[in-house]
Motif scaffolding. Structure first.
Motif, short mmCIF file in Angstrom:
data_model
loop_
_atom_site.label_atom_id
_atom_site.label_comp_id
_atom_site.label_asym_id
_atom_site.label_seq_id
_atom_site.Cartn_x
_atom_site.Cartn_y
_atom_site.Cartn_z
N UNK A 1 -5.51 5.64 -5.04
CA UNK A 1 -4.53 5.99 -4.04
C UNK A 1 -4.84 7.04 -3.13
N UNK A 2 -5.42 8.03 -3.70
CA UNK A 2 -5.89 9.28 -3.02
C UNK A 2 -7.11 8.79 -2.01
N UNK A 3 -7.99 8.09 -2.33
CA UNK A 3 -9.07 7.53 -1.71
C UNK A 3 -8.60 6.58 -0.69
N UNK A 4 -7.57 5.74 -0.96
CA UNK A 4 -7.09 4.87 0.12
C UNK A 4 -6.31 5.40 1.14
N UNK A 5 -5.67 6.63 0.84
CA UNK A 5 -5.01 7.22 1.86
C UNK A 5 -5.81 7.90 2.92
N UNK A 6 -6.93 8.35 2.25
CA UNK A 6 -8.00 8.96 3.17
C UNK A 6 -8.68 7.90 3.96
N UNK A 7 -8.94 6.77 3.52
CA UNK A 7 -9.62 5.90 4.14
C UNK A 7 -8.96 5.04 5.15
N UNK A 8 -7.52 5.08 5.06
CA UNK A 8 -6.69 4.15 6.07
C UNK A 8 -5.84 5.13 6.83
N UNK A 9 -6.13 6.59 6.84
CA UNK A 9 -5.26 7.64 7.64
C UNK A 9 -5.96 7.60 9.07
N UNK B 1 2.16 -0.12 18.98
CA UNK B 1 3.19 -0.17 17.61
C UNK B 1 2.17 0.12 16.29
N UNK B 2 2.69 1.02 15.71
CA UNK B 2 2.24 1.77 14.44
C UNK B 2 2.13 0.80 13.25
N UNK B 3 0.74 0.83 12.71
CA UNK B 3 0.53 0.16 11.67
C UNK B 3 1.30 0.76 10.47
N UNK B 4 1.86 0.07 9.46
CA UNK B 4 2.72 0.63 8.46
C UNK B 4 2.20 0.18 7.04
N UNK B 5 1.77 0.93 6.41
CA UNK B 5 1.29 0.59 4.84
C UNK B 5 1.86 1.27 3.65
N UNK B 6 2.26 0.31 2.77
CA UNK B 6 2.76 0.81 1.45
C UNK B 6 1.88 0.69 0.48
N UNK B 7 1.50 1.93 -0.32
CA UNK B 7 0.60 1.61 -1.33
C UNK B 7 1.36 2.06 -2.57
N UNK B 8 1.66 1.00 -3.46
CA UNK B 8 2.24 1.12 -4.83
C UNK B 8 1.28 1.41 -5.98
N UNK B 9 1.59 2.47 -6.79
CA UNK B 9 1.19 2.62 -8.09
C UNK B 9 1.95 1.76 -8.97
N UNK B 10 1.35 0.70 -9.10
CA UNK B 10 1.77 -0.56 -10.10
C UNK B 10 2.63 -0.06 -11.42
N UNK B 11 1.96 0.61 -12.16
CA UNK B 11 2.06 0.64 -13.51
C UNK B 11 3.31 1.84 -13.68
N UNK B 12 3.15 2.76 -12.68
CA UNK B 12 4.18 3.89 -12.47
C UNK B 12 5.37 3.40 -12.09
N UNK B 13 5.53 2.46 -11.28
CA UNK B 13 6.58 1.77 -10.67
C UNK B 13 7.18 0.71 -12.12
N UNK B 14 6.58 0.12 -12.80
CA UNK B 14 6.86 -0.67 -13.88
C UNK B 14 7.35 0.34 -14.77
N UNK B 15 6.92 1.58 -14.98
CA UNK B 15 7.40 2.20 -16.14
C UNK B 15 8.68 2.96 -15.54
N UNK B 16 8.99 2.88 -14.54
CA UNK B 16 10.29 3.41 -13.82
C UNK B 16 11.52 2.43 -13.69
N UNK B 17 11.21 1.49 -13.18
CA UNK B 17 12.51 0.26 -12.98
C UNK B 17 12.75 -0.12 -14.35
N UNK B 18 14.02 -0.07 -14.65
CA UNK B 18 14.77 -0.49 -15.96
C UNK B 18 14.44 -1.83 -16.29
N UNK B 19 14.49 -2.87 -15.39
CA UNK B 19 14.10 -4.03 -15.64
C UNK B 19 12.53 -4.51 -16.10
N UNK B 20 11.66 -3.68 -15.29
CA UNK B 20 10.29 -3.74 -15.50
C UNK B 20 9.94 -3.37 -16.75
#
Length: 171
Positions: free
Chosen positions: A86-94, A1-20
C-alpha cells in the motif's frame, strides 16, 4: 476532474467488519469474495478506482494481480505485507490530479498514509458508506419498480412489458 483511488487493506477490513470476521472463521475465501463483491459495487456507485490488497502470507505462493469486476486485486509477494505494498502504491500513484484514500484500521499504517499525503478511511467508515450506498440503491430500485411505464395506448401490462423489452433490445 481529479482521479480518485481507494486502496483497501483486504484482510484488515475482513478482520474488522463483523459479518466478514465471522465468515472468515470457516471460509476465508468466501470472506474475500464477499469483500470483492462489495468493493465492486462501491466502485460502480462512487466512480472511484478500487484496488484491494491481500497479504500473501494468508495465501502462500501468490504475488499476483487480478482484475475481477473491473476491480484491481493484488496479492502481495511472499515476504511483502499489504502495508508495504500500500505504501509503495501510494508513492507510485501520488500525483497532483489524483486523490488517494486508504481503507484500513491499522493505526501505524494510518500515520504512514497521512505522512505520504493520502487520506484514510477507517474500516468502520468504509462499512458505513457501503451500507448507506446499498440503502440508496435499494430505494432507487423500489422507486423504479413503482414507476410504471406510461403509455397512451390502451394495452395490457403484459403487452407493455413486451414492448418495453423490444425497446431496450432484449428478447
Amino acid at each position: 476532474m481529479r482521479r480518485r483511488i481507494l486502496l483497501v487493506d483486504g484482510y484488515n477490513i475482513i478482520g474488522d467488519w463483523p459479518e466478514l470476521r465471522e465468515l472468515q472463521k470457516n471460509d476465508l475465501e468466501g470472506a474475500r469474495d464477499y469483500l470483492i463483491e462489495k468493493m465492486a459495487e462501491y466502485q460502480a456507485f462512487t466512480g472511484m478506482e478500487v484496488t484491494i490488497i491481500f497479504d500473501a502470507h494468508m495465501v502462500p505462493g501468490l504475488g499476483k494481480r487480478y482484475k475481477n469486476f473491473r476491480l484491481n486485486i493484488v496479492y502481495t509477494r511472499e515476504k511483502e505485507t499489504a502495508d508495504e505494498r500500500i505504501e509503495k502504491l501510494v508513492k507510485d500513484l501520488k500525483r497532483i490530479d489524483t486523490q488517494i484514500y486508504v481503507a484500513t484500521s491499522d493505526f501505524v499504517e494510518q500515520r504512514v498514509i497521512f505522512a505520504s499525503g493520502a487520506f484514510r478511511k477507517s474500516a468502520r467508515e468504509l462499512r458505513t458508506e457501503v451500507q448507506s450506498m446499498e440503502k440508496r440503491i435499494e430505494k432507487e430500485v423500489n422507486k423504479t419498480k413503482q414507476t410504471k411505464v406510461k403509455t397512451k395506448l390502451p394495452i395490457s401490462d403484459e403487452m407493455a412489458e413486451i414492448f418495453e423489452k423490444w425497446r431496450r433490445g432484449k428478447d
